[in-house]
Each structure stands twice: as C-alpha cells, then as structure tokens.
Design a protein around this motif. Structure first.
Motif, mmCIF file in Angstrom:
data_model
loop_
_atom_site.group_PDB
_atom_site.id
_atom_site.type_symbol
_atom_site.label_atom_id
_atom_site.label_comp_id
_atom_site.label_asym_id
_atom_site.label_seq_id
_atom_site.Cartn_x
_atom_site.Cartn_y
_atom_site.Cartn_z
ATOM 1 N N SER A 610 1.805 -54.973 -17.729
ATOM 2 C CA SER A 610 1.118 -56.130 -17.110
ATOM 3 C C SER A 610 -0.390 -56.013 -17.284
ATOM 4 C CB SER A 610 1.495 -56.241 -15.629
ATOM 5 O OG SER A 610 1.050 -55.102 -14.908
ATOM 6 N N GLU A 611 -0.926 -54.812 -17.163
ATOM 7 C CA GLU A 611 -2.363 -54.627 -17.358
ATOM 8 C C GLU A 611 -2.770 -54.978 -18.782
ATOM 9 O OE1 GLU A 611 -3.632 -50.792 -16.234
ATOM 10 O OE2 GLU A 611 -3.109 -51.020 -14.112
ATOM 11 N N HIS A 612 -1.940 -54.528 -19.752
ATOM 12 C CA HIS A 612 -2.245 -54.841 -21.148
ATOM 13 C C HIS A 612 -2.241 -56.350 -21.375
ATOM 14 C CE1 HIS A 612 -0.644 -50.630 -22.458
ATOM 15 N NE2 HIS A 612 -1.757 -50.566 -21.716
ATOM 16 N N LEU A 613 -1.230 -57.001 -20.855
ATOM 17 C CA LEU A 613 -1.110 -58.447 -21.079
ATOM 18 C C LEU A 613 -2.189 -59.219 -20.308
ATOM 19 C CD1 LEU A 613 2.769 -58.981 -21.022
ATOM 20 C CD2 LEU A 613 1.260 -58.610 -22.973
ATOM 21 N N PHE A 614 -2.506 -58.752 -19.095
ATOM 22 C CA PHE A 614 -3.560 -59.410 -18.315
ATOM 23 C C PHE A 614 -4.889 -59.317 -19.053
ATOM 24 C CE2 PHE A 614 -7.007 -59.188 -15.199
ATOM 25 C CZ PHE A 614 -6.843 -60.408 -14.554
ATOM 26 N N ALA A 615 -5.178 -58.152 -19.608
ATOM 27 C CA ALA A 615 -6.434 -57.973 -20.335
ATOM 28 C C ALA A 615 -6.487 -58.872 -21.560
ATOM 29 C CB ALA A 615 -6.599 -56.511 -20.734
ATOM 30 N N ALA A 616 -5.285 -59.101 -22.175
ATOM 31 C CA ALA A 616 -5.243 -59.929 -23.376
ATOM 32 C C ALA A 616 -5.091 -61.414 -23.045
ATOM 33 C CB ALA A 616 -4.101 -59.477 -24.271
ATOM 34 N N GLY A 617 -4.934 -61.782 -21.778
ATOM 35 C CA GLY A 617 -4.784 -63.174 -21.375
ATOM 36 C C GLY A 617 -3.424 -63.746 -21.705
ATOM 37 N N VAL A 618 -2.385 -62.894 -21.661
ATOM 38 C CA VAL A 618 -1.012 -63.325 -21.973
ATOM 39 C C VAL A 618 -0.165 -63.216 -20.713
ATOM 40 C CG1 VAL A 618 1.033 -62.878 -23.386
ATOM 41 C CG2 VAL A 618 -1.247 -62.550 -24.362
ATOM 42 N N LYS A 619 0.672 -64.248 -20.495
ATOM 43 C CA LYS A 619 1.563 -64.245 -19.335
ATOM 44 C C LYS A 619 2.753 -63.304 -19.585
ATOM 45 C CE LYS A 619 0.521 -69.077 -18.196
ATOM 46 N NZ LYS A 619 1.083 -70.436 -18.016
ATOM 47 N N MET A 620 3.340 -62.788 -18.517
ATOM 48 C CA MET A 620 4.467 -61.865 -18.628
ATOM 49 C C MET A 620 5.599 -62.298 -17.713
ATOM 50 S SD MET A 620 4.752 -57.770 -17.818
ATOM 51 C CE MET A 620 4.667 -58.026 -16.047
ATOM 52 N N LYS A 621 6.820 -62.237 -18.228
ATOM 53 C CA LYS A 621 8.032 -62.419 -17.433
ATOM 54 C C LYS A 621 8.812 -61.097 -17.479
ATOM 55 C CE LYS A 621 8.602 -67.393 -18.158
ATOM 56 N NZ LYS A 621 9.509 -68.473 -18.642
ATOM 57 N N TRP A 622 9.023 -60.520 -16.364
ATOM 58 C CA TRP A 622 9.666 -59.179 -16.270
ATOM 59 C C TRP A 622 10.978 -59.326 -15.506
ATOM 60 C CZ3 TRP A 622 8.200 -54.557 -18.364
ATOM 61 C CH2 TRP A 622 8.884 -53.394 -17.913
ATOM 62 N N THR A 623 12.081 -58.995 -16.110
ATOM 63 C CA THR A 623 13.395 -59.125 -15.484
ATOM 64 C C THR A 623 14.129 -57.792 -15.584
ATOM 65 O OG1 THR A 623 13.509 -61.453 -16.136
ATOM 66 C CG2 THR A 623 15.565 -60.390 -15.466
ATOM 67 N N VAL A 624 14.621 -57.294 -14.458
ATOM 68 C CA VAL A 624 15.395 -56.052 -14.407
ATOM 69 C C VAL A 624 16.701 -56.337 -13.676
ATOM 70 C CG1 VAL A 624 15.515 -53.681 -13.589
ATOM 71 C CG2 VAL A 624 13.351 -54.601 -14.451
ATOM 72 N N GLU A 625 17.847 -55.898 -14.260
ATOM 73 C CA GLU A 625 19.153 -56.123 -13.658
ATOM 74 C C GLU A 625 19.896 -54.797 -13.528
ATOM 75 O OE1 GLU A 625 21.319 -58.955 -15.901
ATOM 76 O OE2 GLU A 625 19.756 -60.509 -15.823
#
Length: 731
Positions: A610-625
């Motif tokens: 999330s930190e990497h994507l936040f720094a790059a200005g990219v949204k993230m969807k994280w799903t764990v099952e």
C-alpha cells in the motif's frame, strides 16, 4: 551319484579312506618280529673294515636285543652273521638281505630268490621259543639267545617310514581336493589319478624299505607289485594331465592311450615276461618321464600368445619335471643301470611332495585349474575336522578314558591351535597383501574433490595402480568390475564420467586377478560414485542457494528500494530502508521466523504494498480469503511475498495502471494468488520475459505449483497457485 555330494563330503571321504589305508600300512610295518637291532649293509665308519653278515650299527633301548642275558651284544664294532630258530633252521646273513628296493636286482629270478630268502629269515624270526643270533666280534662268533618282540613298536619306525606315508597322503589329498572342486574336468581327474598312484606306490615302499630285517616273502612280493602299479599309475596321471592342461592337445579318445600302454607294460612286469625289472619296470618309468618332458615342451609351444596358460604351465610343468624327474634320476635310472640308488628311496619320495606343494601354491598364486582362494577354505575346514578326530583318538588312547571329556579337550585344542595356525597359513600361502583401506579412502576422496578434468582422471588412474599394482593399465570398456581371461586382466568401470580401465597382470605381473580383486574394484567404484554424487549434490545445493539469494534480492529488496526511492517523505524512506535491511538479513540467513502466521505475514505485506502504491498514486484493492491464523512454512511465505511484490513492481514499472487488485486465497492446502492491473498490457508471446517473470515462475514451479500470465489491452493478470504442507497448518 557323485554329483550329489558336496566337495566337503568328497574330500572328507577321500581323506578318511587314505587314513584307513595308512593305518593298514602301519599295522603291516608293526606286524614284524622285532629284535631292536639297527642293521646296515655297509658300516658308516671313517676307516673301512671287513666283516661278514650285517653290520650292527646300534641297539635300541628297551628292546629284546638290549635285554638279552650275558655280556650283551656289542654295537658299532660287531656284525650279525647268522640267525637260528629253535627248530634248528639256520640262515647265514648277507648284505643283500637289506636291499631297500628289490626291483634294483638284475633279473626276476634274483627277485624271486630274494623273496624266498626273506621268507626264510622271517620264518626263523617267528620261531616259537626265540632265536639265536650269531654275532662276529674281533674274528670270534658268539651266540646270543633273544626272544623277538611279537610286534614292532611305533617308536622304532624310522623317519623314512613316516616320510613316505606323509608324501603319499599329501599327494592323494591335494589331488582329491582339486578334483572335488572341479570333478567334471579331465585335468583334475588325471591329477587325482596321479595322486592316487603316488599313494599306492609310497605306502608299500614305506613298509618294506624300512623293515628291520625281513618280511614274509608273499607279503613282500605283493607290496612290491603295488609299488610298481602305483608308480605307473602316477605316470598315467601325469601324462594325461599334460595332454589336456593347460591346452588340450588330443581328442578324448586318445586319452586312454597312456593307460593302455603302461597298463600292458605293468602286466608284463607282474607276469615277469621281460628279462628283468630293468626292462619290465624301470624302462617304463623312464619313458613315462621322458613323455612328460616332451608334453611339457609341446604345451610350452602351443601356449605361446596365452600368458595365463604359459604361467600355469611354467609353474606346474617345472614342478613335475623337477619332482618326478628328481626321483627318476636319483633312484629309478641308477637302478636300471645297475649302479644303485644315489639316495635312499624314502628320502627320494620327498621329490614328489615338492610336486604337490607347488600345485597347492599354484592354485593360490596362478589360479591353477580355475580355482581361487575359496578353495582353501574347504581344505582348511576338512583338515580341521581331521585334526579334531585324530586328537580325540589320541586322547582316548593315552590320557582320557571317557569319550565326552576327550572330545571336549580335542575341540578346545583345535580351537586354540588350529584356527590361528590356519590364518597364518592362509597369509603365507595366499599372500594376502590387502591395501591399506584408510589410504584408499583418502585417495577416493581426493579423486572426488578434484575438479573434473585431467587432474581428476590422473588421480583415478593412480588410485587403481596403488590398489592393484597392475603390470599395465589402459583405457577399456566395462559395465561392472569383472575378471577377463580367467584373471589375466581386470575391467574396472569409471564412475560418473571417469574413464573405464583395463588392468593387466596383477601384482606387477606376478599373479592373476582374483574374485577378491573384483570385489575390491566394485567397492572402490561404489565408494567413488557415492563421493562424486555427494559432491555434485553439494555443488547443486550451493548453486540453488545462490540462485535463491539472487531471486530474493531481485524480488524483495529491489521492490522495497524502489518504493523507498519513490516515497516523498524522509521518515517513510528511512522506515522502508530499515525494513529492507531486515529483509536482507532474512534472505541471507534464511532461518528467521521458520514458521510464519499467514494473516500476520499478509498484513505486513499489505502495508508494504500500500505504501508503494500510495507513493506512486495508484489505488489498491486487497482481498484475503480463509487466511485465518494458519502457520505458513517459510518457503511458502517467501513465495507469496516475492510473487506479490514482483507482480506489483512490474505493473508500476511497465503498465502505468490506475488500480491494482491483489487477491490471496487459502483453499485447504492450496494457496492461490492473483495480481491484476488496469494498465497498458503486453503480448506475452512477443515480449521476452525478464528476471521478474522468470523468478516468479521458478519459485512457484519449485513448489510444484502452476504459474500463469494473461495480458491485453485491458490490463495484465498474474495468477499462481501451489500446495503447502498440510501437516504444518495449525488453525
């Protein structure tokens, strides 16, 4: 029927029969009227003296002659000139009465007269009431009354008797030993025939050649006949042996010719159809010996180009020529020429012992008759049993009256004396020079640890040379260690890429290779193969570890440093660099947190991504099952982190997406990963995969999983799934 019996049984039976026959000979030698006089045809004096009758060389202690009343019979200065019985029969004695071998006489008529005279003397000695001995001393003849002993003591039998009995037993035993192990071959059959002939010849000679004064004429004649039969039988055996060994010279039907010829000659001798024993017996023996020499010479010619056969012939042929030839030259030939034997017949029989001792040593050194060291195990076993029985009988007769204690004591003596002696004989006879196993092991390890190439091949060759000391070594071809040409050479395969070799002439050319050498070669090749395999496994492990470290640095460290590079804040940069250093230590040690909590590991991974994507200005969807509190093995945790990090890094670097979706699912013992972005895709078939995709695929497939990449205009999707150790999951 013989095929059903084992060599142990056959050899034991042969030994038992020969011992019984030797006991019969001993009984005949003892069944003589005994005076206790040591008589000589010629006195052994420095100054020659003239005398009548037979010279009295000595008188045995505790003998009838020593115990006679009066002044006593003088020894070493007197002669026995006459024996007289209580019935008035008198026989004047002559030096010819002590003839050792009656076939030394000129004619058969002389032999018949000699046997008649022996019968007359023996009859006088067996007179009831004792005998009178006429002894000449200083020109005066004095009469002594003596009561001969009814039986000759064993202790009075001279060394010559035991020498001839021993030679006969040794020859027959060795012949039977080799025949029992190879009884289907003509060569060993003829060797047995020769051994039996030697025994049949030596046993009777032991009785009549060591008599005190006289034997009954009929018995003497029978013993002399069997002596002749045995001598010609020995000739048949040796001629037949060199007709078939080491190379067959004639077809089987011609093998009967020596038997027919010498058998007919024997009939002539028995029926006394020739002019005398010189023609009827001695000539046959001399011609048989010449035939043997000729056959050895022919064998020497036909074995040219066959080193193994030539070595066997040189060893055996020389022994027979020297042994049998020595007896012929010193006894038979001089008697045939009328000049008398050069040495005593009892001593001359030792020449035959030389033949059979050399045969036994030839089995050990040159594998005569295709026998090897295992043959001596049977011989030593049977001899041990024979010693046990002999000691048991001796103890029962002399010391211990009861059978059980005697047998127990015999068993103890054999165990304490024979077993160590057997090992000593094995070392002396077989010349077991085992190479130092510690040194061989060090050489094996030197070969295994030397890098492949000329140096390694040179060390492998040096190892074989030190272990077997061959006369020559050359490249060859072999599937497994094996004897070539019955031990002339040894084939040794090279393990794991090393060259195969052929080793010729073991021990610097002094012996043949044996089964023990083949076993040692198999042991060395197996040991070296294991050492080389261990080295290859070690090098493979080192390479895999290097590859793992390279993948981890590329997938994890590279991603984290890239995130730190794009992070806007210094505090965040410092934190990410510290985390990168921590991961670097984990990569190097590969031992921290051997078991990781699945949900905790995913939480840390989500924070980093999330930190990497936040720094790059990219949204993230994280799903764990279905992650829960499962404990994840270290390899699986590294694989999950590496695949997710590398996939996200590739999307940021090449796709310029707006959103990246990460899905992690645990289904039973299967982990499924999916990383999807909506950036600019690529054609997987036309774009060369870099280290990132290759590393991800390598990690997943190393765990037995599946890896898939799908990309197009709407973005890229990376999927991976692999199994984990179910037994190590704790809910």
């Amino acid at each position: 029927m013989l095929v059903r019996f084992t060599p142990n049984v056959l050899l034991s039976t042969a030994i038992a029969l020969s011992v019984v026959l030797a006991a019969v000979m001993l009984g005949l030698a003892m069944d003589q009227r005994w005076l206790g006089l040591k008589l000589e045809a010629e006195p052994r004096l420095a100054i020659p003296v003239s005398f009548d009758g037979l010279w009295i060389d000595a008188i045995e202690q505790d003998s009838p002659a020593a115990e006679q009343p009066g002044a006593g019979i003088p020894a070493s200065v007197a002669s026995l000139v006459e024996v007289a019985g209580s019935d008035g029969r008198r026989v004047r004695l002559e030096p010819g009465d002590l003839v050792e071998e009656p076939d030394a006489l000129e004619t058969y008529a002389d032999m018949r007269a000699f046997f008649a005279r022996q019968d007359e003397i023996a009859a006088v000695l067996r007179s009831i009431g004792g005998v009178e001995l006429g002894v000449a001393f200083l020109g005066q003849t004095q009469t002594y009354s003596v009561s001969p002993g009814r039986q000759r003591p064993v202790s009075s039998l001279p060394v010559a008797f035991w020498m001839q009995i021993g030679v006969g037993l040794a020859g027959f035993w060795i012949g039977a030993w080799i025949w029992a192990l190879r009884r289907g071959e003509w060569a060993t059959r003829f060797l047995l025939v020769a051994g039996a002939g030697l025994m049949i010849s030596a046993f009777p000679a032991a009785v009549y050649s060591t008599r005190e004064l006289a034997l009954p004429g009929g018995l003497f004649r029978v013993l002399s006949t069997f002596n002749h039969i045995g001598a010609l039988t020995f000739g048949v055996g040796m001629i037949g042996l060199f007709l078939v060994y080491p190379r067959r010279l004639v077809s089987p039907r011609w093998l009967a010719v020596p038997t027919v010829v010498l058998g007919a000659w024997q009939i002539v001798d028995i029926r006394q159809l020739a002019g005398g024993p010189g023609l009827g017996f001695h000539l046959a023996v001399v011609l048989a010996m010449l035939t043997i020499v000729i056959l050895v010479a022919i064998q020497f010619k036909v074995t040219r180009g066959h080193p193994r056969d030539r070595a066997a012939l040189a060893w055996l042929g020389l022994a027979v020529i020297v042994g049998a030839g020595g007896f012929v030259v010193t006894v038979i030939a001089p008697n045939a020429l009328g000049i008398g034997a050069v040495v005593s017949q009892g001593e001359a029989f030792l020449f035959f012992l030389l033949v059979y001792v050399v045969v036994a040593l030839g089995v050990a050194r040159y594998r005569l008759f295709q026998l090897d060291e295992w043959a001596f195990r049977i011989l030593f076993y049977v001899v041990g049993v024979l010693l046990l029985l002999a000691l048991d009988a001796i103890l029962i007769v002399t010391i211990v009256d009861e059978r059980a204690p005697a047998f127990a004591l015999s068993l103890l003596i054999v165990a304490l004396a024979w077993l160590p002696l057997r090992d000593m004989l094995a070392r002396l006879v077989l010349r077991r020079a085992e190479p130092a196993r510690g040194n061989l092991f060090r050489q094996v390890m030197d070969v295994a640890l030397t890098p492949p190439g000329r140096d390694q091949q040179a060390r492998w060759r040096a190892l074989l040379e030190d272990a077997f000391r061959p006369l020559s070594i050359a490249p060859g071809k072999a599937e497994a260690p094996a004897l070539i040409d019955d031990g002339l050479a040894l084939a040794v395969p090279g393990p794991r890429g090393l060259p195969d070799y052929r080793l010729d002439y073991a021990g610097g050319g002094r012996k043949l290779f044996s089964l023990r050498d083949a076993e040692l070669a198999a042991e060395l090749t197996a040991m070296l193969a294991n050492a080389l395999e261990s080295r290859e496994a070690y090098e493979k492990g080192v390479a895999e570890e290097r590859e793992r470290i390279a993948r981890d640095i590329h997938d994890n460290i590279g991603v984290q440093l890239m995130g730190a590079l794009h992070s806007p804040g210094l505090a965040r940069k410092d934190m990410m660099i510290r985390e990168t250093l921590t991961d670097l230590r984990d990569i190097i040690n590969n031992a921290s947190n051997p078991d990781l909590s699945f949900d905790e590991m995913l939480a840390d991974l989500r924070s980093q991504i999330s930190e990497h994507l936040f720094a790059a200005g990219v949204k993230m969807k994280w799903t764990v099952e279905n992650a829960g509190s499962a404990i994840l093995p270290l390899t699986a945790a590294h694989t999950v982190r590496s695949v997710v990090r590398e996939a996200v890094q590739n999307a940021l670097k090449h796709g310029q997406p707006e959103t990246i979706s990460v899905t992690v699912r645990l289904e039973g013992d299967i982990i499924k990963l999916s990383v999807t972005d909506d950036g600019a895709g690529f054609d997987p078939g036309s774009v060369q995969a870099g280290n990132g995709l290759a590393n991800m695929q390598a990690r997943v497939t190393s765990l037995g999983g599946r890896f898939n990449v799908a990309s197009g205009a709407v973005g890229t999707r990376i999927e991976a799934e692999f199994a984990i150790d179910v037994a190590r999951i704790a809910q």
